[in-house]
Design an enzyme around this catalytic site. Structure first.
Site, PDB file in Angstrom:
ATOM      1  N   CYS A   1      42.874  51.045  38.838  1.00 38.33           N
ATOM      2  CA  CYS A   1      43.828  50.126  38.178  1.00 38.33           C
ATOM      3  C   CYS A   1      45.188  50.203  38.853  1.00 38.33           C
ATOM      4  O   CYS A   1      45.925  49.230  38.866  1.00 38.33           O
ATOM      5  CB  CYS A   1      43.911  50.425  36.690  1.00 38.33           C
ATOM      6  SG  CYS A   1      44.059  52.170  36.331  1.00 38.33           S
TER       7      CYS A   1
ATOM      8  N   ASN B   1      35.279  53.605  36.670  1.00 36.39           N
ATOM      9  CA  ASN B   1      35.865  53.877  37.992  1.00 36.39           C
ATOM     10  C   ASN B   1      36.285  55.333  38.175  1.00 36.39           C
ATOM     11  O   ASN B   1      36.247  55.854  39.271  1.00 36.39           O
ATOM     12  CB  ASN B   1      37.006  52.906  38.310  1.00 36.39           C
ATOM     13  CG  ASN B   1      38.092  52.906  37.279  1.00 36.39           C
ATOM     14  OD1 ASN B   1      37.895  53.303  36.129  1.00 36.39           O
ATOM     15  ND2 ASN B   1      39.268  52.454  37.661  1.00 36.39           N
TER      16      ASN B   1
ATOM     17  N   GLY C   1      40.310  49.888  30.341  1.00 39.20           N
ATOM     18  CA  GLY C   1      39.412  48.857  30.864  1.00 39.20           C
ATOM     19  C   GLY C   1      40.192  47.592  31.162  1.00 39.20           C
ATOM     20  O   GLY C   1      41.389  47.638  31.463  1.00 39.20           O
ATOM     21  N   SER C   2      39.501  46.470  31.047  1.00 36.48           N
ATOM     22  CA  SER C   2      40.098  45.200  31.459  1.00 36.48           C
ATOM     23  C   SER C   2      40.985  44.609  30.356  1.00 36.48           C
ATOM     24  O   SER C   2      40.881  44.991  29.186  1.00 36.48           O
ATOM     25  CB  SER C   2      38.974  44.214  31.776  1.00 36.48           C
ATOM     26  OG  SER C   2      38.239  43.956  30.599  1.00 36.48           O
TER      27      SER C   2
ATOM     28  N   GLU D   1      43.754  40.604  39.258  1.00 39.56           N
ATOM     29  CA  GLU D   1      43.340  41.919  39.726  1.00 39.56           C
ATOM     30  C   GLU D   1      42.066  41.767  40.565  1.00 39.56           C
ATOM     31  O   GLU D   1      41.052  41.281  40.077  1.00 39.56           O
ATOM     32  CB  GLU D   1      43.081  42.815  38.511  1.00 39.56           C
ATOM     33  CG  GLU D   1      43.007  44.262  38.881  1.00 39.56           C
ATOM     34  CD  GLU D   1      42.924  45.179  37.668  1.00 39.56           C
ATOM     35  OE1 GLU D   1      42.550  44.712  36.581  1.00 39.56           O
ATOM     36  OE2 GLU D   1      43.216  46.370  37.837  1.00 39.56           O
TER      37      GLU D   1
ATOM     38  N   GLU E   1      45.021  51.267  28.201  1.00 39.14           N
ATOM     39  CA  GLU E   1      45.325  51.431  29.631  1.00 39.14           C
ATOM     40  C   GLU E   1      44.542  50.341  30.345  1.00 39.14           C
ATOM     41  O   GLU E   1      43.326  50.432  30.482  1.00 39.14           O
ATOM     42  CB  GLU E   1      44.859  52.809  30.126  1.00 39.14           C
ATOM     43  CG  GLU E   1      45.442  53.988  29.387  1.00 39.14           C
ATOM     44  CD  GLU E   1      46.917  54.171  29.653  1.00 39.14           C
ATOM     45  OE1 GLU E   1      47.377  53.778  30.747  1.00 39.14           O
ATOM     46  OE2 GLU E   1      47.616  54.676  28.764  1.00 39.14           O
TER      47      GLU E   1
END
Ligand code: ADP
Length: 523
Positions: A271, A141, A215-216, A369, A237
């Site tokens: 995020c 992203n 990431g996720s 999310e 993160e």
């Protein structure tokens, strides 16, 4: 011989293939780690000034090539050129400048005195040593800003890096690597290994000394498990479900445009984007109207084509997830007041900016999310409810409060801000501190572990070494034998040192002196 597999970089706006890169298998990843290790072994001996010079030169070169870099970002990630410049190039330049101005002071060894008088004559120095080889596993992203926030501080701190960029944005990572080489970074200090999950898993499970992951949550958990198996530190993160709480006397214009931007920028694929808005019941209708009008005015299109506010989302899975959240909300009673569909006329990955009302805290769009251009809005009667809803989330990345900021009028705003469970709380704004790289960035709860950016982010890439030096002669007061002197030290010394009444030191000092006198018998 079997041909190595390749990975295609696809423009999400057009479906066009932008290029292909070879995928690194497990053996190639292991080789890359070991190659970086052998180059990194010499890197900490290069002076800190020279290492910082790389960051400075990198910034100069990136600035000169910013249009070219923004174009690659825009094509690969689908975002408008303006966003590539604002949210990828700018934070990268800012990070380089932060390192240029602050790294020396932060990484210089620190001497301090021991407070304990028993340690008179002892010296202490804390050094920030490099970790060694750092793995950086990054998402698509912000395909430049996030890798830069990992790689640049890592090398300034004396590390080597194996970067595994997202499989969606391999070309930006390759371009970053060549800019670093142009900036004078030694060949082989940073290696890019390309591929999807298996390449990431090979990096995280490889012979690295620390892992930075963005990431996720599910992948972050796998990375943390790999780090724990090898007992290496990891900084995660992860996602967010960021709330924005609007107070009744907030500036309406600022709220109307600021929250729309924070929900929709990068097509909501941030995020720290606003994914939940809580507004006073009395202001609900007028704010929703402003957001609906704003959402309808956003110009969708191919990022590189100029006058565009929003590009496509990254891939088909993203489209499905976002639309699923919208449909699920509708099924449970929410109203789609703007957007809610795919703009097929533009292409299959253009999702309309979407505003949802009549949402409830247990809907998927309010809990999971969404990572898309959606703004679910909920009205509250009492600000305490808004705080409770905001904190009722597994995530805690960033949060914002919108109301009077300063002076007496700002007390309520600041009070609400203080009650929000998030790594970053912003007042009258959202997200932007990612680009203010001297400040820490990191989440609480499922949003992550550790910090990137700022002093904390740089020091996260180091291991502390404390070097304590005792006088070369004499003996310490607490060494054998445990005789009367030791009794005096303990009986008088402990209350003197740590008791509430304070000094009763006179009786202790002769015993101390006797025991620490060079060559003295001590009894
Ligand atoms: P996103 O949904 O943003 O793609 P992911 O967490 O899947 O989030 O991906 C973030 C990064 O993690 C990407 O570079 C991806 O290739 C990588 N990755 C995916 N699976 C794994 C894994 N099992 N171990 C390590 N990295 C992985």
């Amino acid at each position: 011989m079997m041909a190595a597999s390749t990975l295609a970089s696809i423009n999400p706006a057009t479906g066009e293939t932008l290029g292909t890169v070879p995928v690194a298998g497990a053996r190639r990843v292991a080789q890359a780690i070991s190659d970086v290790r052998s180059v990194q072994a010499h890197w900490p001996q290069v002076s800190l000034d020279e290492r910082v010079q790389i960051a400075r030169r990198f910034a100069r070169i990136l600035l000169a090539r910013r249009d070219d870099m923004a174009l690659t970002i825009s094509r690969e990630a689908g975002k408008p050129l303006a966003e590539a410049m604002l949210a990828d190039v700018l934070p990268s330049l800012d990070y380089a400048r932060f390192l240029a101005t602050d790294a020396r002071a932060l990484l210089t060894p620190r001497r301090r005195r021991f407070r304990n008088p028993l340690l008179v004559g002892h010296r202490s120095e804390v050094q920030h040593r490099p970790m060694g080889v750092v793995a950086a596993i990054t998402p698509w992203n912000y395909p430049l800003a996030i890798p830069v926030a990992a790689v640049l501080p890592a090398i300034v701190a004396g590390n080597g890096v194996v970067l595994k960029p997202s499989e969606e944005t391999p070309l930006v990572a390759n371009q970053l690597l060549s800019l670093l080489h142009e900036a004078g970074m030694p060949e082989g200090l940073v290696e890019v290994v390309q591929g999807a999950g298996p390449a990431g898993a090979a990096v995280a499970g490889g012979d690295v000394d620390g892992i930075l992951f963005t990431g996720s949550v599910p992948t972050g958990q796998k990375v943390a498990a790999a780090a724990s198996r090898r007992l290496v530190p990891c900084c995660l993160e992860l996602g967010g479900k960021d709330p924005a709480i609007v107070l009744k006397n907030a500036n309406r214009e600022r709220v109307a445009s600021g929250i729309l931007w924070a929900a929709m920028t990068n097509a909501g694929q941030t995020c720290a984007s606003v994914e939940r808005a809580f507004v006073p019941a009395a202001d609900h209708d007028s704010l929703v109207k402003a957001w609906v009008e704003g959402a309808r005015q956003l110009r969708l299109g191919e990022g590189e084509s100029g006058a565009v506010d929003m590009g496509p989302v990254i891939n088909d899975a993203a489209v499905k997830r976002i639309i699923d959240h919208v449909r699920d909300a509708e099924r449970h009673g929410a109203t789609v007041v703007a957007g809610g569909a795919v703009r097929d006329d533009l292409g299959p990955r253009f999702v309309e900016p979407t505003v949802l009302t009549n949402v409830a805290t247990d809907m998927r769009c309010m809990r999971e999310e969404t990572f898309g251009p959606t703004l679910p809005v909920m009205a509250y009667d009492a600000p305490d409810d808004a705080v409770a809803w905001a904190n009722d989330s597994p995530f805690g990345l960033t949060a914002s409060v919108w109301g009077p900021g300063g002076g007496r009028k700002g007390i309520a705003t600041r009070d609400i801000a203080a009650r929000l469970d998030a790594g970053t709380v912003t007042i009258n704004d959202h997200i932007y501190t990612y680009g203010a790289t001297e400040t820490p960035w990191g989440g609480v709860k499922a949003s992550g572990l550790g910090s990137s950016h700022g002093a904390a982010g740089l020091l996260e890439l180091t291991r502390l070494r404390h070097t304590a030096t005792a006088p070369a002669r004499g003996r310490d007061a607490w060494w054998y034998p445990y005789d009367r002197d030791v009794d005096v030290v303990l009986a008088k010394g402990l209350p003197w040192l740590y008791g509430r009444r304070g000094l009763r030191g006179a009786a202790l000092l002769p015993a101390l002196r006797r025991r620490t006198r060079p060559g003295g018998p001590g009894r």
